[in-house]
Design a protein around this motif. Structure first.
Motif, short mmCIF file in Angstrom:
data_model
loop_
_atom_site.label_atom_id
_atom_site.label_comp_id
_atom_site.label_asym_id
_atom_site.label_seq_id
_atom_site.Cartn_x
_atom_site.Cartn_y
_atom_site.Cartn_z
N VAL A 29 0.84 -1.20 0.00
CA VAL A 29 0.00 0.00 0.00
C VAL A 29 0.87 1.25 0.00
O VAL A 29 0.61 2.20 -0.75
CB VAL A 29 -0.97 -0.01 1.20
CG1 VAL A 29 -1.61 1.34 1.41
CG2 VAL A 29 -2.04 -1.08 1.02
N CYS A 30 1.92 1.27 0.80
CA CYS A 30 2.80 2.45 0.86
C CYS A 30 3.54 2.65 -0.46
O CYS A 30 3.65 3.78 -0.94
CB CYS A 30 3.79 2.30 2.01
SG CYS A 30 3.04 2.53 3.63
N ASP A 33 0.94 3.98 -2.98
CA ASP A 33 0.44 5.32 -2.69
C ASP A 33 1.51 6.39 -2.77
O ASP A 33 1.22 7.54 -3.09
CB ASP A 33 -0.20 5.33 -1.31
CG ASP A 33 -1.15 6.50 -1.11
OD1 ASP A 33 -1.71 6.99 -2.12
OD2 ASP A 33 -1.35 6.93 0.03
N TRP A 56 -0.28 14.43 -7.08
CA TRP A 56 -0.99 13.31 -6.46
C TRP A 56 -1.12 13.55 -4.96
O TRP A 56 -0.14 13.90 -4.30
CB TRP A 56 -0.23 12.00 -6.71
CG TRP A 56 -0.80 10.83 -5.97
CD1 TRP A 56 -0.30 10.28 -4.83
CD2 TRP A 56 -1.96 10.08 -6.31
NE1 TRP A 56 -1.08 9.23 -4.44
CE2 TRP A 56 -2.11 9.09 -5.33
CE3 TRP A 56 -2.88 10.15 -7.34
CZ2 TRP A 56 -3.14 8.16 -5.35
CZ3 TRP A 56 -3.91 9.23 -7.36
CH2 TRP A 56 -4.04 8.25 -6.37
N PRO A 58 -1.68 11.63 -1.60
CA PRO A 58 -1.69 10.27 -1.09
C PRO A 58 -2.99 9.95 -0.35
O PRO A 58 -3.42 10.69 0.54
CB PRO A 58 -0.50 10.22 -0.14
CG PRO A 58 0.39 11.32 -0.59
CD PRO A 58 -0.52 12.38 -1.14
N LEU A 59 -3.60 8.84 -0.73
CA LEU A 59 -4.87 8.45 -0.13
C LEU A 59 -4.71 8.04 1.33
O LEU A 59 -5.62 8.24 2.13
CB LEU A 59 -5.49 7.30 -0.93
CG LEU A 59 -5.82 7.63 -2.39
CD1 LEU A 59 -6.29 6.38 -3.11
CD2 LEU A 59 -6.84 8.73 -2.47
N THR A 60 -3.58 7.47 1.67
CA THR A 60 -3.39 7.00 3.05
C THR A 60 -3.13 8.13 4.03
O THR A 60 -3.16 7.91 5.24
CB THR A 60 -2.24 5.98 3.13
OG1 THR A 60 -1.05 6.59 2.63
CG2 THR A 60 -2.55 4.74 2.32
#
Length: 157
Positions: A29-30, A33, A56, A58-60
């Protein structure tokens, strides 16, 4: 009721592999992202509009980074739990680690400890059994006069 070998093996896989799976999932995931998606986002913009106009996000990191805090807690507690399991003898052939294993610390003035690969010295206890050097006098300069004033007389206690 006994479980079949296939059922036991499936449970064993899930019980033994969930911690590494969580670590791999968090790493994936990291990477996506913070590395892959920013690159893909920039490429998409440059190919469709001819220039990169936005960055972008980051979604996290949305929601104050709660995802990273939660994963840190999950992975930290999982690592702590696995350490406790290993100390209790899980997955090491049933070998029980004796209490106090791994340390030879003895508080000052409580005596000395002798490990089989160390020599016993009659002097003061220190690393390797070597006597502790005395710093009461300054070193001499190649056999000439001593450097500095003579040491002061210390009172007896």
């Amino acid at each position: 009721m006994q479980k079949s070998k296939i059922q036991a093996k499936k449970e064993d896989w899930m019980n033994s592999k969930w911690r590494p799976a969580m670590g791999w999932m968090y790493m994936a995931v990291c990477v996506m992202d913070f590395v892959a998606f920013p690159i893909l986002w920039s490429l998409l913009q440059s190919l469709s509009h001819g220039q990169v106009t936005s960055q972008w996000q980051p979604l996290t990191l949305q929601g104050a980074g709660l995802f990273h805090i939660a994963m840190g807690g999950v992975l930290g507690l999982a690592a702590y739990g696995r350490t406790q399991e290993k100390m209790a003898g899980a997955n090491n052939g049933g070998i029980q680690i004796p209490t106090g294993a791994g340390t030879t610390y003895v508080p000052p003035g409580q005596g000395t400890i002798n490990v089989s690969n160390q020599s016993v010295s009659s002097g003061s206890p220190s690393f390797g059994g070597a006597p502790t050097p005395s710093f009461a006098s300054a070193p001499s300069a190649f056999g000439a006069k001593p450097l500095g004033p003579p040491p002061a007389v210390q009172p007896l206690l």
